[in-house]
Design an enzyme around this catalytic site. Sequence first.
Site, PDB file in Angstrom:
ATOM      1  N   THR A   1       0.853  -1.193   0.000  1.00 53.47           N
ATOM      2  CA  THR A   1       0.000   0.000   0.000  1.00 53.47           C
ATOM      3  C   THR A   1       0.882   1.235   0.000  1.00 53.47           C
ATOM      4  O   THR A   1       1.812   1.338   0.779  1.00 53.47           O
ATOM      5  CB  THR A   1      -0.875   0.044   1.259  1.00 53.47           C
TER       6      THR A   1
ATOM      7  N   GLU B   1      -4.611 -11.103   6.981  1.00 57.74           N
ATOM      8  CA  GLU B   1      -3.781 -12.122   7.606  1.00 57.74           C
ATOM      9  C   GLU B   1      -4.651 -13.125   8.353  1.00 57.74           C
ATOM     10  O   GLU B   1      -5.720 -12.784   8.853  1.00 57.74           O
ATOM     11  CB  GLU B   1      -2.765 -11.465   8.536  1.00 57.74           C
TER      12      GLU B   1
ATOM     13  N   CYS C   1      -1.936  -2.256   8.360  1.00 61.07           N
ATOM     14  CA  CYS C   1      -2.540  -1.428   7.316  1.00 61.07           C
ATOM     15  C   CYS C   1      -3.480  -0.331   7.804  1.00 61.07           C
ATOM     16  O   CYS C   1      -3.364   0.814   7.353  1.00 61.07           O
ATOM     17  CB  CYS C   1      -3.327  -2.312   6.353  1.00 61.07           C
TER      18      CYS C   1
ATOM     19  N   LYS D   1      -2.081   2.993   9.350  1.00 65.25           N
ATOM     20  CA  LYS D   1      -1.139   3.615   8.401  1.00 65.25           C
ATOM     21  C   LYS D   1      -1.879   4.167   7.188  1.00 65.25           C
ATOM     22  O   LYS D   1      -1.615   5.280   6.725  1.00 65.25           O
ATOM     23  CB  LYS D   1      -0.105   2.566   7.979  1.00 65.25           C
TER      24      LYS D   1
ATOM     25  N   ARG E   1     -12.315  -9.215  23.642  1.00 61.13           N
ATOM     26  CA  ARG E   1     -12.742  -9.756  22.344  1.00 61.13           C
ATOM     27  C   ARG E   1     -14.101 -10.444  22.410  1.00 61.13           C
ATOM     28  O   ARG E   1     -14.560 -10.993  21.404  1.00 61.13           O
ATOM     29  CB  ARG E   1     -11.700 -10.772  21.844  1.00 61.13           C
TER      30      ARG E   1
END
Length: 553
Positions: free
Chosen positions: A201, A234, A345, A348, A520
Amino acid sequence: MRPEEGGAPRHWFREKLSLVLQPTGETSPPFFSATRPEKRRRNHPYLLRRFMVDLSFSEIQRLDLSEYQNIKKMVKICCIGAGYVGGPTMAVIALKCPSIEVAVVDISVPRINAWNSDQLPIYEPGLDDVVKQCRGKNLFFSTDVEKHVSEADIVFVSVNTPTKTRGLGAGKAADLTYWESAARMIADVSKSDKIVVEKSTVPVKTAEAIEKILTHNSKGINFQILSNPEFLAEGTAIQDLFKPDRVLIGGRETPEGLKAVKALKDVYAHWVPDERILTTNLWSAELSKLAANAFLAQRISSVNAMSALCEATGADVTQVSFAVGTDSRIGPKFLNTSVGFGGSCFQKDILNLVYICECNGLPEVAEYWKQVIKINDYQKTRFVNRVVASMFNTVANKKVAILGFAFKKDTGDTRETPAIDVCKGLLGDKARLSIYDPQVTEDQIQRDLTMNKFDWDHPLHLQPMSPTTVKQVSVVWDAYEATKDAHAVCVLTEWDEFKTLDFQKIYDNMQKPAFVFDGRNIINADKLREIGFIVYSIGKPLDAWLKDMPAVA
Ligand code: UDX
Ligand code: ADP
């Protein structure tokens, strides 16, 4: 008429031959020996050029036409950067395209050694199997960057793009140092035309900058730049690559640009249906990647914002998410509340987006996207405050077990994991941490807890290393060891194995009152309450104990 049926007119052969050669139109000849077809697979393509040149019409006549029709050009691909994107993507290309030779190169010797060993450098379900099937056949991992780049027809670039920490755009803009050095090297070593593909990216308009570097150093060589952003996630990378929602290819809208787009499309066409391969102009492809990640992150921040409101009002965020997600316009995916999103990702890319908006005089748009990150940071802080407030406003010298450090399950990746900020927050309040993650090493955890923000996104050997380790942190290889004598357990990654832990055993070995803070929502809170735990599940109605503690927002 086929040749063996009594000869064919010369123009017929020319036409067939040109059909075969047409897709190449480039420097390397087909992988084919006309004179000794039985040896064609063993011959090196570059040695075969003369056979093609030397073919006489009568020799052609003696050949079975099916040989021609089966001829495919031996395309060579090189990928610079053997990381989370480059490694799995190239392995799948090699698997799906046996006629393509794929070399993955990296400046990091340990990383390449690991790719060539039984212990791959990244943990990704299904990856071992794919690599084992192709490595040494048409998939190679090497540190000889220049050799493989110079031989390639298509060069993918998948190198680090860290966020700048100083100078213009610090804290937001992408640092394109590694990209620029890769581009200069490509220009330096190339002897033939190449397609250069942006895979990592990058901010919008990077292709333009790279194009300038390549063309100003090109020595007459033609470079076509394409943007082909990767959308794999991922933990599900192999499945995502096998069956992508879409493959996006952006290129220049010139005849050469369109030809390059077509060449890359042909690679994916080996296994991706035509309607799933989208082609756009360069900027649209670059921006689509930033936009897709920003939209996904925005969904998580939206549901996380709701989780705070649910806790304040007594609503249950799981029920709210479910109700919202049943609207077919919204959909059920990516609405799980959490302690915060992580990964290399999301943050950023949003920072990049913010910077691009600011540079284009759009401060309101920039502000809008910034809020997604602010809520993510708020969610992590809120979690730490909840832990501390619940435990009588101090965790000093208390042992807190951290279950899960990776940014999500089924990966060993810790880049921007919310666990870093949560652990740092608890350490700031002087807690002693005992951390267990099935895939993350002690070395990685210590690095993460001592590294400065954004330093993680440099090649491993260039990352600044702190000489000290965090003494209040121990890393163990078992959840029961981590929780022994602990005052509290924080679940920070949704690993499946945490769902089936023997919580009675854990409770028996903990200090009392025993707390579980589930970031979670994967454990059965009711069952744990029956055992005797005080339980906090993010976004769910609070235990009476927690309600009575100081506000945490
Ligand atoms: C993301 C994009 O999904 C992918 O398309 C892009 O190529 C790279 O960035 P990745 O970072 O690997 O992929 O993982 P993803 O599954 O998107 O999860 C990102 C973070 O969001 C994780 O920390 C995850 O735990 C969190 N998350 C995800 C939530 O908190 N709630 C959700 O509902 C989904
Ligand atoms: P991603 O998640 O995008 O794949 P990674 O950080 O996992 O990112 O991988 C990037 C890889 O690129 C690293 O292994 C790094 O060593 C490599 N790299 C960076 N610059 C270069 C370069 N100039 N030549 C070769 N490899 C490089």
